[in-house]
Design a protein around this motif. Sequence first.
Motif, PDB file in Angstrom:
ATOM      1  N   UNK A 166      -1.399  -6.269  -3.306  1.00 28.03           N
ATOM      2  CA  UNK A 166      -1.765  -6.991  -2.071  1.00 28.03           C
ATOM      3  C   UNK A 166      -1.689  -6.114  -0.828  1.00 28.03           C
ATOM      4  N   UNK A 167      -2.304  -4.955  -0.872  1.00 31.48           N
ATOM      5  CA  UNK A 167      -2.210  -4.015   0.239  1.00 31.48           C
ATOM      6  C   UNK A 167      -3.369  -4.123   1.216  1.00 31.48           C
ATOM      7  N   UNK A 168      -3.505  -3.071   2.013  1.00 34.56           N
ATOM      8  CA  UNK A 168      -4.530  -3.076   3.060  1.00 34.56           C
ATOM      9  C   UNK A 168      -5.862  -2.490   2.575  1.00 34.56           C
ATOM     10  N   UNK A 169      -5.882  -2.039   1.334  1.00 34.13           N
ATOM     11  CA  UNK A 169      -7.060  -1.347   0.813  1.00 34.13           C
ATOM     12  C   UNK A 169      -8.355  -2.090   1.016  1.00 34.13           C
ATOM     13  N   UNK A 170      -8.342  -3.385   0.780  1.00 33.22           N
ATOM     14  CA  UNK A 170      -9.602  -4.132   0.866  1.00 33.22           C
ATOM     15  C   UNK A 170      -9.720  -4.917   2.173  1.00 33.22           C
ATOM     16  N   UNK A 171      -8.769  -4.736   3.062  1.00 30.54           N
ATOM     17  CA  UNK A 171      -8.741  -5.566   4.275  1.00 30.54           C
ATOM     18  C   UNK A 171     -10.016  -5.388   5.107  1.00 30.54           C
TER      19      UNK A 171
ATOM     20  N   UNK B  29      -6.859 -12.183  -8.764  1.00 31.32           N
ATOM     21  CA  UNK B  29      -7.460 -11.179  -9.651  1.00 31.32           C
ATOM     22  C   UNK B  29      -8.896 -10.994  -9.194  1.00 31.32           C
ATOM     23  N   UNK B  30      -9.114  -9.931  -8.446  1.00 32.66           N
ATOM     24  CA  UNK B  30     -10.461  -9.730  -7.915  1.00 32.66           C
ATOM     25  C   UNK B  30     -11.413  -9.217  -8.988  1.00 32.66           C
ATOM     26  N   UNK B  31     -10.882  -8.486  -9.939  1.00 30.77           N
ATOM     27  CA  UNK B  31     -11.740  -7.850 -10.932  1.00 30.77           C
ATOM     28  C   UNK B  31     -11.709  -8.614 -12.253  1.00 30.77           C
TER      29      UNK B  31
ATOM     30  N   UNK C  37      -0.786   4.166   4.637  1.00 30.66           N
ATOM     31  CA  UNK C  37      -0.584   2.717   4.515  1.00 30.66           C
ATOM     32  C   UNK C  37      -1.891   1.926   4.526  1.00 30.66           C
ATOM     33  N   UNK C  38      -3.001   2.634   4.790  1.00 30.86           N
ATOM     34  CA  UNK C  38      -4.292   1.932   4.760  1.00 30.86           C
ATOM     35  C   UNK C  38      -4.713   1.615   3.328  1.00 30.86           C
ATOM     36  N   UNK C  39      -4.068   2.242   2.361  1.00 28.30           N
ATOM     37  CA  UNK C  39      -4.274   1.867   0.957  1.00 28.30           C
ATOM     38  C   UNK C  39      -5.574   2.362   0.360  1.00 28.30           C
ATOM     39  N   UNK C  40      -5.754   2.009  -0.904  1.00 27.08           N
ATOM     40  CA  UNK C  40      -6.944   2.420  -1.638  1.00 27.08           C
ATOM     41  C   UNK C  40      -7.671   1.175  -2.141  1.00 27.08           C
ATOM     42  N   UNK C  41      -8.953   1.099  -1.825  1.00 27.17           N
ATOM     43  CA  UNK C  41      -9.739  -0.092  -2.178  1.00 27.17           C
ATOM     44  C   UNK C  41      -9.779  -0.316  -3.689  1.00 27.17           C
ATOM     45  N   UNK C  42     -10.164   0.716  -4.429  1.00 27.49           N
ATOM     46  CA  UNK C  42     -10.342   0.549  -5.883  1.00 27.49           C
ATOM     47  C   UNK C  42      -9.029   0.261  -6.591  1.00 27.49           C
ATOM     48  N   UNK C  43      -8.024   1.088  -6.314  1.00 25.25           N
ATOM     49  CA  UNK C  43      -6.737   0.938  -7.004  1.00 25.25           C
ATOM     50  C   UNK C  43      -6.159  -0.445  -6.725  1.00 25.25           C
ATOM     51  N   UNK C  44      -6.206  -0.857  -5.477  1.00 28.52           N
ATOM     52  CA  UNK C  44      -5.601  -2.149  -5.128  1.00 28.52           C
ATOM     53  C   UNK C  44      -6.395  -3.322  -5.690  1.00 28.52           C
ATOM     54  N   UNK C  45      -7.715  -3.185  -5.739  1.00 28.12           N
ATOM     55  CA  UNK C  45      -8.527  -4.288  -6.282  1.00 28.12           C
ATOM     56  C   UNK C  45      -8.271  -4.457  -7.771  1.00 28.12           C
ATOM     57  N   UNK C  46      -8.270  -3.355  -8.503  1.00 32.52           N
ATOM     58  CA  UNK C  46      -8.124  -3.452  -9.958  1.00 32.52           C
ATOM     59  C   UNK C  46      -6.696  -3.773 -10.384  1.00 32.52           C
TER      60      UNK C  46
ATOM     61  N   UNK D  57       0.840  -1.202   0.000  1.00 31.07           N
ATOM     62  CA  UNK D  57       0.000   0.000   0.000  1.00 31.07           C
ATOM     63  C   UNK D  57       0.872   1.247   0.000  1.00 31.07           C
ATOM     64  N   UNK D  58       1.907   1.223   0.855  1.00 32.68           N
ATOM     65  CA  UNK D  58       2.808   2.376   0.915  1.00 32.68           C
ATOM     66  C   UNK D  58       3.561   2.561  -0.392  1.00 32.68           C
ATOM     67  N   UNK D  59       3.940   1.442  -1.008  1.00 37.54           N
ATOM     68  CA  UNK D  59       4.707   1.512  -2.264  1.00 37.54           C
ATOM     69  C   UNK D  59       3.928   2.246  -3.350  1.00 37.54           C
ATOM     70  N   UNK D  60       2.628   2.192  -3.290  1.00 36.92           N
ATOM     71  CA  UNK D  60       1.806   2.900  -4.266  1.00 36.92           C
ATOM     72  C   UNK D  60       1.456   4.302  -3.745  1.00 36.92           C
ATOM     73  N   UNK D  61       1.079   4.362  -2.466  1.00 40.37           N
ATOM     74  CA  UNK D  61       0.539   5.620  -1.939  1.00 40.37           C
ATOM     75  C   UNK D  61       1.592   6.717  -1.826  1.00 40.37           C
ATOM     76  N   UNK D  62       2.815   6.380  -1.398  1.00 38.53           N
ATOM     77  CA  UNK D  62       3.828   7.419  -1.186  1.00 38.53           C
ATOM     78  C   UNK D  62       4.234   8.079  -2.501  1.00 38.53           C
ATOM     79  N   UNK D  63       4.635   7.317  -3.535  1.00 38.92           N
ATOM     80  CA  UNK D  63       4.964   8.015  -4.795  1.00 38.92           C
ATOM     81  C   UNK D  63       3.778   8.753  -5.392  1.00 38.92           C
ATOM     82  N   UNK D  64       2.570   8.183  -5.228  1.00 37.10           N
ATOM     83  CA  UNK D  64       1.386   8.880  -5.758  1.00 37.10           C
ATOM     84  C   UNK D  64       1.228  10.233  -5.066  1.00 37.10           C
ATOM     85  N   UNK D  65       1.427  10.247  -3.757  1.00 37.51           N
ATOM     86  CA  UNK D  65       1.288  11.499  -3.006  1.00 37.51           C
ATOM     87  C   UNK D  65       2.366  12.503  -3.415  1.00 37.51           C
ATOM     88  N   UNK D  66       3.628  12.044  -3.450  1.00 37.63           N
ATOM     89  CA  UNK D  66       4.728  12.970  -3.714  1.00 37.63           C
ATOM     90  C   UNK D  66       4.692  13.499  -5.144  1.00 37.63           C
TER      91      UNK D  66
END
Lengths: 325, 740
Positions: free
Chosen positions: A275-280, B369-371, A262-271, A113-122
């Motif tokens: 394997x982050x915390x987005x959908x946990x 693959x959830x989607x 680090x809580x991640x994003x549900x949509x981004x991680x699902x699609x 989750x952090x690997x995606x969220x931090x660069x996206x934020x910066x």
Amino acid sequence: MSAYIIRRLLHAIPILIGVNALTFVLFFVVNSPDDMARMHLGGKRVTDQAIEAWKEDHGYDKPLLINRESSGVAALTDTILFEKSIRLFLFDFGQSDGGRDISEDISQRMWPSLAIAVPTLLVGLAINITFALTLAFFRASYLDFWGVVVCVAMMSISSLFYIIGGQYLVGKLLHLVPISGYDTGLHAWKFMILPVIVGVIGGIGAGTRWYRTLFLEEIHRDYVRSARAKGLSEHWVLFRHVLRNALIPILTGVVVLLPTLFMGSLLVESFFGIPGLGSYTIDAISNQDFAIVRAMVFLGAVLYIVGLLLTDISYTVADPRVRLD
Amino acid sequence: MAPKVPQRQTVFKVVRPALRCWKAALAASLSMAIAGCSQQAWNNPYRAGEAAGPIFYGSFAERPKHLDPARSYSSNEWSFISQVYEPPLQYHYLRRPYTLVPQTATSMPEVRYYAADSSLLGADAAADAVAYTDYVLSIRPGIRYQPHPALARKADGGFHYWPLQEETLDKVSALGDFEHNGSRELVADDYLYQIKRLAFAPNHSPVASLMAEHIQGFADFMQRTKVAHEALEKVDGRKPWLDLRAFDMHGIERIDRYRYRIRINRKYPQFIYWLAMNFFAPMPWEAERFYRQAGLNEKNINLHWYPIGTGPYMLTENNPNLRMVLVRNPNFRGEAYPLDGAETDRSAGLLEDAGKTMPFIQRAVYSLEKEAIPRWNKFLQGYYDNSGIGSDSFDQAVQFGGGGEASLTPTMVERGIRLTTAVETTIFYTGFNMRDQVVGGDSERARLLRQAIAIATDYEEYISIFRNGRGQAAQGPLPPGIFGHRDGEAGINPVTHVWHKGVARRRGVDAARALLAKAGYPDGRDPATGGPLILNYDTPRAGPDSKAMLQWYRKQLAKLGIELVIRATDYNRFQDKMLKGTAQIFSWGWNADYPDPENFLFLLYGPNGKVESKGENAANFNNAEFDALFLDMKDMDNGPERQKVIDRMIEILRVESPWLFGFFPKAFSLHHDWYRNAKPHLMAKNTLKYLRVDGNARVVAQQAWNRAVLWPLMLVLLLLMISVIPAVRGFRTRERSHAL
């Protein structure tokens, strides 16, 4: 400042107790321990004995809030609410109702989750500030007008469109990066490119507009007029004075986000299959896993409180006139 | 100012090496990227050089919850553990109807029937005469477990990881982190140990209550071990290991190192199917003791996540949030590919590997693959070897001919994609609550009302609209492939269908209206109110996706003038209604455990009523003749006699109509040309060992289909560069402009 921080931390305790109680009530209004047992035992051949055994094994065989069979303090402590809550305050999340160790799961899943969220934020921050400064520089021109129109259009489009469109264009038509997936270590880079690009583009509309507003608010202040009057060039005024003074509201928005990244994003991680915390938490709600739901809501509340505290502290860094007393 | 110069130089000196390092790193990364890219497509989600090998690439949509064979009971979990665990029996991969054959057993079990006085009865003994039945199983010698730390022994014979040292525990975070692995031979005791695990309450086995009815001593064992476990828990803390070997179960017995016996009450011919399920796979006691050690569960190292078996594969990576990886078990004995199959198998090339040693695939990688969209696109890019077909992509993949036969679209054919279809051993039905005052009960009025609704509810239309034609309208509760199912004219439901020009046609709405009038509801009017008859449909499908389908149900009853009220609720409330018997009309489904009619007809057996006994008879149907016939039928061997009984049972169901029989779903599956030996098997899940992948063909296709298209990227860069020019000019103009 220490006294202020301690006071804020003490304020957090009743807030966390309230959040925990509210989560408990909301969860058990919708689900009963019997429902939870049925969900965890599966749809086939579930007997009453199996349900009772599951409840007993997972500590859901007690009364929810008040144990009328016990007396004194035990009437409150010998309940599901008390037994499931007390360890939370020691950050001992225990095991999920499905049998997994929650702390272990969080520690594993927070890194993607952090690997995606931090660069996206910066990257997003850098791009949004650049675009916003450009629009502020060309304020009241056609560029500014059409820039705002594009921003509004980009804000109006659902994030799902950016995700599916990005996957279609970059992954499927151009074949430049994998459509979805993830890998460990350095092999993760090629899976991060598309989600980060999509995340950044999806945030440009709202981010640029918000920062442009902040910059324009500053641009009309007296000190800016003074700076211009003493002969400073426009770009010097923008970078040296406007940007610096507009940092406080930007900081407010960003610092509060940092702990929750680090809580991640549900949509981004699902699609993108991250394997982050987005959908946990969402998965836990679907699976009626109260152990995970309460742990994640509690953790979210703690992080939000920490984020707000960090924001307050960051004010003092950004603006020396601010004092935390 | 003078002192500032050396300071600047110092800073510059510090920065320059950093810059050099950065440039060197960038150059190295670029060269690595280019080197990597030259070997495989840029969008390849796997590591370079993997795809050419005998590796299977697949996906899964739902993360498994339990991989313990005592607990796991869902198909998405069995897809993994069936490659690892080996029950004594298995289904023949190619033969149809589904046939059991030995797996670790040397032969099919020896079944002995005994009378109450323990005298041996003949194989054709009547069910009433049988007091108990023995199943004697012999397993092959020399079968070995996969390498596993629980079985690792030191030179002195002691276990490496029992007891587990704290310093070892600190070093491990996954099962693969253990330095030592060991193995041992599979013995009969391991099968018996697993049966005891089914009865051990903390394992929450979903079949425990069923097995308690059948296996002698099972219920008593449950009780004794529960008490012992509770006592141990008080002393030893939470989740201690209870050595189940110390407790006897009367109904199971070790005969010798390779033979064991299971004794069940009375006659229960379906028991043999359970012996092909993972519940009856072997479990080494050392594994359970190993996993129960303090500290391992906190690291999620337990039997739910790391199976241990004798099968062709072992699970080496279990990250259900990302990827599951099965690797060939180096200790697997090897098994011969079937020599025979169904009539069409030879022409389909399914017998080309006959007699060859399996498994053919060395590694299987399943990605989460959830989607559906990314999953489908990656299949089309050649990164998944097989795929189901979602509703969104159905038209892109499949077309129907004039006769209703499904075939692939030209785009799919061009890519060498193959289609396999099979009617599933599953039924989706709509049930009436037979305890309900209006639609339930044994009265002629209610019976005619149910029959009228059965005619009006056009499931052929439902299949066409909501399932893209992927289904077969059911004429009874038994799907094709299950003994008792009849095809053609003999198999139609005469209440709802007629046989016309070689096909079953649903009766017209007029016939339904006539029945309704006879029931006392002319034009769907309720004589008590004078208004339309109001019925309630209870469903847990409350989301917008279900709106069209629920509307369709309303429309079906509206044909008769009946008003259907949709009572949508959440799943918990729906379950509650079903358990209390307050639902009126509902939809439900059943997926077969084993290919025997008993496994479907028990869904309507009176004593299994949902309200009275929390059983699987959700309609609470209770018919004395049906129940008596069921008891006869369940103990009979397949043959004309059994068929006759089943025919009568189905006739009762058609007349009584406790269900609208709904439909049997049809599974459509796609696979690439390089994926061989694929044949749908709806009962077996241990099918990975039969499959073969031509990795080289896959690499060629992946490279051809996934060439990077760079010109749009260049164009965007060019446009950006061009757009900088007016921006710079505008910037300069603004800078030079005056305030006034």
